[in-house]
Design a protein around this motif. Sequence first.
Motif, short mmCIF file in Angstrom:
data_model
loop_
_atom_site.label_atom_id
_atom_site.label_comp_id
_atom_site.label_asym_id
_atom_site.label_seq_id
_atom_site.Cartn_x
_atom_site.Cartn_y
_atom_site.Cartn_z
N UNK A 681 44.29 35.64 12.20
CA UNK A 681 44.29 36.72 11.22
C UNK A 681 43.45 36.28 10.04
N UNK A 682 43.20 37.22 9.14
CA UNK A 682 42.29 36.95 8.04
C UNK A 682 41.07 37.83 8.17
N UNK A 683 40.12 37.67 7.29
CA UNK A 683 38.92 38.49 7.31
C UNK A 683 37.83 37.78 8.11
N UNK A 684 37.40 38.34 9.23
CA UNK A 684 36.42 37.64 10.08
C UNK A 684 35.01 37.71 9.50
N UNK A 685 34.33 36.57 9.57
CA UNK A 685 32.95 36.47 9.10
C UNK A 685 32.10 35.81 10.17
N UNK A 686 30.85 36.18 10.22
CA UNK A 686 29.88 35.51 11.09
C UNK A 686 29.19 34.42 10.28
N UNK A 687 29.31 33.19 10.75
CA UNK A 687 28.59 32.07 10.15
C UNK A 687 27.46 31.70 11.11
N UNK A 688 26.23 31.98 10.68
CA UNK A 688 25.04 31.77 11.51
C UNK A 688 24.46 30.39 11.20
N UNK A 689 24.63 29.45 12.13
CA UNK A 689 24.20 28.08 11.88
C UNK A 689 22.69 27.94 11.86
N UNK A 690 21.95 28.87 12.46
CA UNK A 690 20.49 28.76 12.45
C UNK A 690 19.93 29.11 11.08
#
Length: 906
Positions: A681-690
């Motif tokens: 749970x929580x607010x999902x974020x996309x972390x783009x490593x590139x």
Amino acid sequence: MEDYIELKEQFTSTSPPSSLFPLLWLHGDPREDASSIRQEIAAMDEGGCGGFIIESRPHRDYLGDGWWRDLDICIDEAKKRGMKVWIFDEEYYPSGIAGGKVLQSMPEARMKVLVKESIYWNPLEEEFDIKNLNTFDKIFKCVCVPYDKHSDLQWELCKRFNDLDNLLLWQSSVVNETTSWMIHVIGIKPSWSGRMYEKMVDYLDPNVTDCFINLTYEKTKERYGHIFGDIIQGFFGDETSFENFASYDVLFGEDTPCMPWTRSMREAFYKNKGYDLFDEIEWLWYEHTDGRAARVRFDFMDTITQLFSQNFFARIQSWCHTEGVSFIGHVVEDNQAHMHHGYGVGHYFRATRHFDMGGYDFVLRQVDSEQKLEPYEENYPQFSHYREASNPDFFHYTLGKLAQSQAHLEIGTDLVMCENFGAYGWDLGLREMKWLTDWMTVRGTNWYVPHAFSPIFPDEDCPPHFYAGGNNPQWKFFRKWADYANRSCLMLKRSEHVSKIAVLYPAESHWAGDETLLDKVTKELMKDQYDFDILSMDLLMNHDRCRLVEGKLCIAQHQFSCVILPGIETLPVEVLERLLEFRDSGGLLLQVECGVKKDSGGNHPLINSSLLSLTEKEEPVGLCNLPDILDHYPYLRSLQLKNEFPELRFCHYQRSEFDIFFINNESLQSVFEDTVMFSASGTPEIWDAMSGTVIQLPVYHHVGEKTFISMRLAPYEGVFIVFRPNGLDDLNVPIGSIKYNDFITRDGQDNLVHVSEMYALPLTDWKSTHINSPISSLVDSNPLPDPGNWITQEGFESFSGTISYECKFIMDTEMLEKIYDGHASIDLGEVYETAKMRINDHKLSIKICPPYVWKVPRNLLQEGINTLIVEVTNTLGAAVNSDFNRINPAPAGLMGPAKLVIYWTQ
């Protein structure tokens, strides 16, 4: 939130913390002067590496003045740059012999192996030739069995003698008899097979290990002890194994050439097992109807692996810890060698629990993306002799998980090291390195030892070499990959791996004769998105570290609700009783394909009560049915798909108060598109490593403690999903008909905006305009190749470098007005390998792997003629020959088809 904020700042930094510590090779070659060594170190620093590991490969003056001179240069340069250093503990590999200097110091410690030789003897036909036995250093036992070629050996009529004199005395008494005999002579000889066998010593002897430590570790301390724990972080041990024979596959049976041995083995065996090994030693090679062979073989391996663990690995680690440095490295894991002698250590976890990181390697293309498309024989026939007996399932599904489990279960660290890319050939490029980076990340690897940097070019030893004296055309993009790898490693540090399934490590069962299904079970679990750890029986039986709490096995912060036995028929009774205790307290115990039938002493006439309890309550599960059975227990999942996609991989970590997932599409041909359930749970974020960017997902849906997200991943794509703690849920909306998030956003009023493809403009008018290479003499005045695979075009068959392509296209006013800002894109189709793009003199990001797609802001496009320039760079594989290269050169160039895609909103 402080931990979250710290991680986000590091992740979005243009210089993320480094987890890359490549090998720096030193040869003592005259071409390898101070300038070239410093140049390679400078390249590593500029390439995003936090330090390096010095390796003799081999050095011509190892442990001599030349060796210390070159180390002085390396350490001085590291100090100037704030880099950290580890040092290989050997002249070459495997570790433990100091390049032969241990044997020079202790000639009596020459490695001996346990050998059985069988000699046919008919008293009426010939005299027994005692010369046959002269090659033994010492004979332990002679077993004489009546022999008839038409029937089995008659063991019940055999004669046993503990020395040669008694054998000869017996022979003289039967010299006139007609019975033929097979005489099995068991004793020790110097090793004659394996790596460096002529220099091999008995490093299962603690005195020999101490000699090795004195010659390598102590000598290094004398010179550099004042910077131990500072510039010098520790030592690297490489591929130490029993080395009794050159094979990954030897264990027991009549055809086994030899067994490992150490001078204290007989005494240690008696102390551990309560009987004399020599009384039963022949059963290491032969079977017996009462099952005693299984017991002797188990007892033999159980004793000798403990000696190896205590007398070699633990002893070195203890020295390192006393001196304030770490001991890292890996053993030979290949196929089932991790449970064998020969090139193996007999028991992966017993050896490696004395390293300070989890550790493994992959070399010789044991793992790569091409395995998914075509047989190795198509491009790598030179590896066929190595791969005929190999098990690709082990490399893809078990190898990385062994090291991950070693780290956080056995050692208690978050660091998992991989020595990677060795002997992949000059045609290994950043495209494949990115695919392999995702492969490692999803298996928990977060500390890389890239193989390698060499001050000599071209160095024929196991390329690629990434800088190659500035001659590698892809070096200018290496930092792009390095930043991606460093961000990926960062996300798995200071975190706890989440899995609720433990697969029991079957070494002890395998010693007793079981055919292990470990690799098949790990494959089924991965294909159905069940994450797992591999649990050793030693750790299971350690009641202080592995506690049983309300149906869960609790090891530090890890809690396992399910234990899977991978094709195990034989177990030590005490292990079985512990498993039944787990089951009876509420845990899920699953036997795959077969049930436990025997204890490690063999197949007894009376099955004890523990075995009876198991067979009455637990029906074995078919391998192919395992995922279906697990689906009845939804609490075992961290992630679930709506539709099957066997090539999707994931890992789940928890860091303080938030969850981190890495999701990766390992397919090379299929796009993954589905709704994914996350147990978080929580607010999902996309972390783009590139790119080092963090974007909140515009659409997701919470149901209790679960979050549903629509995802789309093309081949080569992987992404971190981080559930931000204490996040607002005002964007939580049902997913409905939305397929994926790539082109879904919100406007300034927080209204949902759907962005759909409207029009695709083919980009076909390409021409080559410029060439550049650090190694080729070709210049722009030469006829340039057409777009497509330049390797197939005359004059460019061996070209390694960069070719620039140009394309012009026209945009009218109507097209420009319909573009949703930021959602035009350029798709180049297929490219080999790296692509650098400019549009109307504006630079776009570098792409090192598919998909070769760029989002183009509206303001970069103009009415009328637009100019697109693409620079494509291949690898050194075309220009530099190597036995490790592809037989069929990899393609190079802009293949296409390319298109401009215009999007509109609704």
